[in-house]
Motif scaffolding. Structure first.
Motif, PDB file in Angstrom:
ATOM      1  N   PRO A  91       0.809  -1.228   0.000  1.00 24.96           N
ATOM      2  CA  PRO A  91       0.000   0.000   0.000  1.00 24.96           C
ATOM      3  C   PRO A  91       0.843   1.279   0.000  1.00 24.96           C
ATOM      4  N   GLY A  92       2.068   1.195   0.514  1.00 23.93           N
ATOM      5  CA  GLY A  92       2.953   2.362   0.494  1.00 23.93           C
ATOM      6  C   GLY A  92       2.672   3.388   1.568  1.00 23.93           C
ATOM      7  N   ARG A  93       1.939   2.996   2.603  1.00 24.34           N
ATOM      8  CA  ARG A  93       1.565   3.961   3.650  1.00 24.34           C
ATOM      9  C   ARG A  93       2.577   4.026   4.781  1.00 24.34           C
ATOM     10  N   LEU A  94       3.462   3.020   4.891  1.00 27.99           N
ATOM     11  CA  LEU A  94       4.329   2.912   6.051  1.00 27.99           C
ATOM     12  C   LEU A  94       5.792   2.827   5.647  1.00 27.99           C
ATOM     13  N   LEU A  95       6.645   3.166   6.600  1.00 31.03           N
ATOM     14  CA  LEU A  95       8.084   3.033   6.437  1.00 31.03           C
ATOM     15  C   LEU A  95       8.574   1.919   7.359  1.00 31.03           C
ATOM     16  N   PHE A  96       9.495   1.108   6.866  1.00 31.58           N
ATOM     17  CA  PHE A  96       9.950  -0.065   7.614  1.00 31.58           C
ATOM     18  C   PHE A  96      11.454   0.040   7.855  1.00 31.58           C
ATOM     19  N   THR A  97      11.854  -0.185   9.098  1.00 32.14           N
ATOM     20  CA  THR A  97      13.268  -0.112   9.452  1.00 32.14           C
ATOM     21  C   THR A  97      13.622  -1.231  10.420  1.00 32.14           C
ATOM     22  N   ALA A  98      14.871  -1.644  10.372  1.00 28.71           N
ATOM     23  CA  ALA A  98      15.382  -2.606  11.340  1.00 28.71           C
ATOM     24  C   ALA A  98      15.617  -1.899  12.674  1.00 28.71           C
ATOM     25  N   GLU A  99      15.666  -2.679  13.745  1.00 25.86           N
ATOM     26  CA  GLU A  99      15.913  -2.127  15.077  1.00 25.86           C
ATOM     27  C   GLU A  99      16.704  -3.170  15.874  1.00 25.86           C
ATOM     28  N   PRO A 100      17.957  -2.870  16.229  1.00 24.36           N
ATOM     29  CA  PRO A 100      18.798  -3.866  16.896  1.00 24.36           C
ATOM     30  C   PRO A 100      18.508  -4.062  18.383  1.00 24.36           C
ATOM     31  N   ASP A 101      17.751  -3.161  18.989  1.00 27.06           N
ATOM     32  CA  ASP A 101      17.543  -3.188  20.438  1.00 27.06           C
ATOM     33  C   ASP A 101      16.328  -4.051  20.782  1.00 27.06           C
ATOM     34  N   ASP A 102      16.541  -5.154  21.475  1.00 24.78           N
ATOM     35  CA  ASP A 102      15.441  -6.041  21.856  1.00 24.78           C
ATOM     36  C   ASP A 102      14.437  -5.363  22.777  1.00 24.78           C
ATOM     37  N   THR A 103      14.898  -4.412  23.582  1.00 19.93           N
ATOM     38  CA  THR A 103      13.966  -3.776  24.522  1.00 19.93           C
ATOM     39  C   THR A 103      12.896  -2.983  23.786  1.00 19.93           C
ATOM     40  N   VAL A 104      13.220  -2.478  22.598  1.00 23.37           N
ATOM     41  CA  VAL A 104      12.221  -1.765  21.799  1.00 23.37           C
ATOM     42  C   VAL A 104      11.128  -2.734  21.361  1.00 23.37           C
ATOM     43  N   PHE A 105      11.529  -3.903  20.899  1.00 21.17           N
ATOM     44  CA  PHE A 105      10.539  -4.907  20.496  1.00 21.17           C
ATOM     45  C   PHE A 105       9.747  -5.406  21.706  1.00 21.17           C
TER      46      PHE A 105
END
Length: 302
Positions: free
Chosen positions: A145-159
């Motif tokens: 759909p192109g509505r969102l931006l996707f990025t990696a995140e190395p910090d487990d606490t964020v997840f």
């Protein structure tokens, strides 16, 4: 009637696992699954295999993760239950992956009832029914759909924090059970443990945000020991109602295809109607219907 002989298999006896009829099509279901022979067990009565079970996990795991193949001949529910009770691995979860529409086919329903009765007799209780999906490369990749931006995140606490938010309002039966037992922290940690268990790279995990920087959710493209899969799709409660789960699923599919996936497995609870609709819209057909059984602390007398 003689007492059944229960045995764990090895490389030399692994062929004995295939000496039962297969009315529920488990062989086809698990054609891409590789089982360790020493995690397979059979029960034999009077020279005939009357029950079999296969425990599944990564080849390097010290113990299996769950049971995902359990067969019992008609009238042999107690032999099937004994096969599970005497296993040396205290496995919490048992899955019956049944043919789609199995309730409407008399022989399949009867076969499923026998296996479910044996699982109950061994101490497992039904937790949830799920749709099992498989996208294949002969289907089109769902449009982004192109509505969102996707990025990696190395910090487990964020997840971890996002998983706590996602599971604060959830339709997922596994998460709800974990919350009942230990609150949202337990549910979040269980998900993280599974994410880390996947043999696919940690760098694949992604967070989705709006162009304005608002966090929407996460998706976990993954590989398990049987192949590529949608590891997790989750939207935080305040972002629901916009259909963003479809965006995450589409991105997850594109990501796995870019990694060479020719088929992608996925599943969702039957009661999660919004997610089921997203899988259908994204071109994921239902290929099996799963009954998940659970036993706190595992079933084992071995």
């Amino acid at each position: 009637m003689t007492t059944p002989v229960i045995r764990t298999l090895d490389e030399s006896s692994a062929h004995l696992f295939d000496t039962m009829p297969d009315p529920l099509g488990f062989r086809d279901r698990h054609r891409q699954t590789r089982y360790r022979p020493d995690w397979q067990r059979i029960a034999v009565r009077d020279g005939r295999t009357v029950a079999r079970a296969a425990w599944w996990g990564r080849p390097e795991d010290p113990e299996p993760l769950l049971i995902n193949w359990f067969d019992v001949a008609e009238g042999e529910e107690e032999a099937g239950a004994a096969l599970l009770r005497t296993a040396p691995w205290p496995t919490d979860e048992l899955e019956l992956d049944l043919p789609a529409g199995w309730r409407s086919e008399v022989r399949q329903r009867a076969a499923a009832d026998v296996r479910a009765a044996a699982a109950r007799a061994a101490g497992y209780t039904p937790l949830v029914e799920r749709f099992v999906y498989r996208w294949t490369a002969d289907r089109s990749v769902p449009e982004r759909p192109g509505r969102l931006l996707f990025t990696a995140e190395p910090d487990d606490t964020v997840f971890f924090d996002l998983l706590r938010r996602i599971h604060s309002v959830t339709l997922d039966a596994h998460a709800r059970r974990a919350i009942e037992q230990g609150g949202p922290d337990r549910a979040a940690q269980q998900e993280l443990d599974v994410f880390h268990w996947f043999p696919s790279p940690r760098a694949w995990w992604q967070i989705a945000r709006t162009p304005g920087g608002e966090t929407v959710g996460i998706h976990i493209p993954a590989r398990n020991p049987s192949g590529s899969c949608v590891g997790f799709i989750g939207v935080v409660p305040e972002q629901r109602g916009h259909g963003y789960a479809y965006d995450l699923l589409a991105e997850c599919t594109h990501f796995l295809v870019a990694q060479g996936a020719r088929s992608i497995a996925a599943a969702t609870d039957r009661t999660n109607l919004p997610m089921a609709a997203h899988f259908t819209a994204a071109g994921y057909p239902v290929v099996r219907e799963r009954i998940t059984f659970w036993s706190d602390g595992g079933v084992s007398a071995g």
